[in-house]
Design an enzyme around this catalytic site. Structure first.
Site: not given
Ligand code: GUN
Length: 295
Positions: A98, A54, A121
């Site tokens: 996350q 990311k 998100d």
């Molecule tokens: N863990 C796995 N996929 C995601 C996501 O799309 N966002 C977040 N914040 N954590 C994750």
């Protein structure tokens, strides 16, 4: 029939290229540089890889990103304090915590503490609620990426029968809201669904988002259907090796479907691309400027 393979990597590269153009335009016209902060608690290897990817993608698009790492044993109050600090920082337009979080940290409380305008998100109840009633919202990245690939393939989705296998808050439920907004007839299947193969065989759009390796069999797929596989499951490949597979039995489904996303290289890259797009959207809304066009 042999399905077209939907190239999520190429699609995502194009979305990221457009985000780069938008970011450059925002800097030139408004002196605005979108900022993304990612919070990573603990040492989960898969989460570390996601967070690193990311950050790299954000940098490439010209988005300022930073990563806040916290020990696995951290208390809930400390995580909440970090979220509040990021909420108050005007250079941070987008916050991503996350998941999963360690057991001692209440995920719902942390998500609830994120400023909904910075909730890139789309997990805050204000955003899920707004999406559900058809208002502007931050839309969760994975379902948004799936929708973009579906519309690219099918154009108008109106009247299509869509089946989503999996009812998670992160994918299944927001995917249903998005497909309803595009006038699909939507069904969500889950562990208590009766006759799952029959439900699948009726679907023009079949979305696997259940997290079970190769559970959806090739002969469950309606001929010509578009299959979007959100699952990322690691399985034993023999000789001490492992490999990634989706929720759909790709080898069986590719002879029946009209189009299908592979794993890896399908939905995964789109999730990160949509995170960048959401960061731009969040920055523009907070600054009160229009999202620039990207040719
Ligand atoms: N863990 C796995 N996929 C995601 C996501 O799309 N966002 C977040 N914040 N954590 C994750």
């Amino acid at each position: 029939m042999t399905a077209d393979i939907i190239d999520g990597k190429a699609f995502a590269a194009e979305v990221r290229r457009k985000v780069g153009i938008q970011v450059a335009a925002l800097k030139a016209a408004h002196g605005l540089t979108p900022g993304l902060s990612v919070v990573l608690v603990g040492e989960d290897p898969a989460s570390q890889v996601y967070v690193r990817n990311k950050g790299k993608a954000a940098d490439e698009a010209g988005i300022v990103s930073d990563e806040i790492r916290m020990d696995a044993g951290v208390g809930q109050d400390e995580v909440l304090a970090v979220v509040r600090r990021l909420n108050a920082d005007p250079a941070v337009h987008a916050i991503l915590v996350q998941l999963p979080l360690p057991d001692q940290v209440d995920e719902a409380a942390v998500i609830d503490a994120i400023d909904p305008a910075k909730d890139v998100d789309g997990f805050h109840v204000l955003n899920t609620g707004r999406l559900a009633v058809g208002l502007d919202a931050m839309v969760p990245c994975t379902p948004l990426g799936c929708l973009m690939m579906l519309e690219d393939r099918l154009g108008d989705l109106s009247g299509k029968r869509a089946l989503i296998v999996g009812r998670s808050n992160i994918v299944g439920k927001p995917m249903a809201s998005l497909l309803l907004s595009r006038h699909c007839t939507v069904t969500i299947a889950h562990s208590r669904t009766q006759d799952l193969p029959g439900e699948c065989r009726r679907a023009d759009i079949l979305i696997g988002a259940v997290g079970r390796a190769q559970m959806i069999k090739g002969d469950w797929v309606k001929p010509g259907a578009v299959v979007i596989d959100v699952g990322i499951n690691r399985i034993d490949a023999g000789e001490g090796k492992t490999r990634l597979v989706g929720d759909v039995d790709f080898e069986g489904a590719k002879d029946v479907a009209g189009a299908i996303t592979p794993v890896p290289g399908g939905v995964g890259p789109m999730t990160i691309a949509c995170l960048l797009a959401n960061t731009v959207t969040a920055a523009c809304r907070q600054a009160g400027v229009a999202v620039p066009d990207a040719a």
